[in-house]
Design an enzyme around this catalytic site. Structure first.
Site, PDB file in Angstrom:
ATOM      1  N   ASN A  88      19.137  -6.612 -15.076  1.00 28.53           N
ATOM      2  CA  ASN A  88      18.422  -5.333 -15.192  1.00 28.53           C
ATOM      3  C   ASN A  88      17.421  -5.264 -14.037  1.00 28.53           C
ATOM      4  OD1 ASN A  88      16.984  -3.082 -15.919  1.00 28.53           O
ATOM      5  ND2 ASN A  88      15.987  -4.024 -17.686  1.00 28.53           N
ATOM      6  N   LYS A  93      15.618  -2.788 -13.129  1.00 26.12           N
ATOM      7  CA  LYS A  93      14.452  -1.929 -13.421  1.00 26.12           C
ATOM      8  C   LYS A  93      14.156  -1.017 -12.219  1.00 26.12           C
ATOM      9  CE  LYS A  93      12.891  -5.628 -16.365  1.00 26.12           C
ATOM     10  NZ  LYS A  93      11.808  -6.247 -17.097  1.00 26.12           N
ATOM     11  N   HIS A 148      15.758  -0.685 -24.162  1.00 24.12           N
ATOM     12  CA  HIS A 148      14.952  -1.743 -23.545  1.00 24.12           C
ATOM     13  C   HIS A 148      13.499  -1.605 -24.002  1.00 24.12           C
ATOM     14  CE1 HIS A 148      12.907  -4.163 -20.542  1.00 24.12           C
ATOM     15  NE2 HIS A 148      14.058  -4.813 -20.449  1.00 24.12           N
ATOM     16  N   GLU A 208      10.811  -1.767 -22.496  1.00 12.46           N
ATOM     17  CA  GLU A 208       9.954  -0.925 -21.639  1.00 12.46           C
ATOM     18  C   GLU A 208      10.192   0.553 -21.943  1.00 12.46           C
ATOM     19  OE1 GLU A 208      11.176  -2.770 -17.977  1.00 12.46           O
ATOM     20  OE2 GLU A 208      10.202  -4.606 -18.672  1.00 12.46           O
ATOM     21  N   GLU A 251      15.868  -9.373 -27.175  1.00 14.62           N
ATOM     22  CA  GLU A 251      14.842  -9.652 -26.178  1.00 14.62           C
ATOM     23  C   GLU A 251      13.469  -9.643 -26.843  1.00 14.62           C
ATOM     24  OE1 GLU A 251      16.222  -8.576 -21.970  1.00 14.62           O
ATOM     25  OE2 GLU A 251      15.559  -6.721 -22.887  1.00 14.62           O
ATOM     26  N   GLY A 260       9.362 -10.825 -18.874  1.00 13.21           N
ATOM     27  CA  GLY A 260       8.524 -10.762 -17.678  1.00 13.21           C
ATOM     28  C   GLY A 260       7.250 -11.577 -17.777  1.00 13.21           C
ATOM     29  N   SER A 302      12.688 -13.888 -19.667  1.00 14.81           N
ATOM     30  CA  SER A 302      12.344 -14.972 -18.739  1.00 14.81           C
ATOM     31  C   SER A 302      13.443 -16.034 -18.609  1.00 14.81           C
ATOM     32  CB  SER A 302      10.998 -15.600 -19.126  1.00 14.81           C
ATOM     33  OG  SER A 302       9.964 -14.633 -19.033  1.00 14.81           O
TER      34      SER A 302
HETATM   35  C1  PEP Z   1      14.319  -7.751 -19.189  1.00 15.75           C
HETATM   36  O1  PEP Z   1      13.548  -6.944 -18.711  1.00 15.75           O
HETATM   37  O2  PEP Z   1      15.294  -7.361 -19.838  1.00 15.75           O
HETATM   38  C2  PEP Z   1      14.048  -9.160 -18.978  1.00 15.75           C
HETATM   39  C3  PEP Z   1      14.659 -10.021 -19.747  1.00 15.75           C
HETATM   40  O3  PEP Z   1      13.142  -9.474 -17.992  1.00 15.75           O
HETATM   41  P1  PEP Z   1      12.739 -10.956 -17.503  1.00 15.75           P
HETATM   42  O4  PEP Z   1      14.008 -11.725 -17.331  1.00 15.75           O
HETATM   43  O5  PEP Z   1      12.025 -10.724 -16.207  1.00 15.75           O
HETATM   44  O6  PEP Z   1      11.861 -11.524 -18.575  1.00 15.75           O
END
Ligand code: PEP
Length: 250
Positions: free
Chosen positions: A9, A11, A94, A96, A166, A172, A212
């Protein structure tokens, strides 16, 4: 059939040149052939990404879409617009989108139905916040997110669904759920789907972990029986890291 999937992703990162370069760099790396590899650039670069990834196994997917067919929704993109340029999969829900753009379970239910009706595959994201985990309410939160957005779907829709668990506290932040925490939740998700639909649907749906994931922790997380891959944010922006994660299955 349950698939191994690693999706990046991107973003709101990567302009046109950076989009093409990242895909070119991925093309130069070995990617495990039994893993479905997906990248999600921003809308404006989808066509260029599709062109750059053509003739490779890398699937270009979208980060979001609107639930309406068309109309007065300034700044939005419809399912038909995505399919018209060749997109087959869309990320929905997601964290966000939920936290910065007010997407509720009810909105996500409408979006998911629309995507399914339009023939898209949905990568449906969900997960608890830190406070939910700390208070021990994480299973309950996840169950409700699934129930509210997905349980009104017909059984047939599940062949078009990928789940991405997630935990918000791990996105993040550099904080990862342990492989055991991921496995425990993924097992719970499968049990929840089996109870609401059927054991075969629960066994067939791919459940990705996101939060992460890095080359250093992917092997352990992906070794868990109910983890079918990952949705990757930050590490997906670096070709060698993303490729290492794609190749992290035993
Ligand atoms: C995400 O935004 O879906 C995500 C998992 O980000 P990150 O890997 O940076 O934690």
């Amino acid at each position: 059939m349950r698939k191994k999937i690693v999706a990046g992703n991107w973003k709101m990162n990567n302009d046109l040149k950076a989009t093409q370069l990242l895909i070119e760099n991925l093309k130069g790396l070995t990617l495990a052939s039994d893993v479905s590899v997906m990248v999600a650039p921003t809308f404006v670069n989808l066509t260029a990404a599709l062109d750059t990834a053509a003739t490779t196994p890398i699937e270009v997917i979208a980060q979001n879409m609107h639930f309406a067919d068309s109309g007065a929704y300034t700044g939005e993109i419809s399912a038909d617009m995505l399919t018209a340029v060749g997109i087959k999969t869309v990320i929905l829900g997601h964290s966000e989108r939920r936290s910065y753009f007010g997407e509720t379970d009810a909105i996500l239910e409408k979006k998911t139905k629309q995507a399914i009706d339009k023939g898209l595959q949905v990568m449906f994201c969900f997960g608890e916040e830190l406070a939910d985990r700390k208070s021990g309410n994480h299973f309950n939160v996840v169950e409700h997110q699934l129930k509210n957005a997905l349980f009104s779907l017909p059984e047939t829709a599940w062949s078009q669904i990928i789940l991405a668990y997630e935990p918000v506290w791990a996105i993040g932040t550099g904080e990862t759920a342990s492989a055991e925490q991921a496995q425990e939740m993924h097992h719970f998700i499968r049990k929840t789907i089996a109870a609401a639909f059927s054991e075969s649907i629960a066994q067939e749906v791919s459940i990705l972990y996101g939060g992460s994931v890095k080359p250093a922790n992917a092997v352990e997380i992906f070794s868990k029986p109910d983890v079918d891959g990952g949705l990757i944010g930050g590490a997906a922006l670096v070709a060698t890291d993303f490729a290492a994660i794609v190749n992290a299955f035993n």
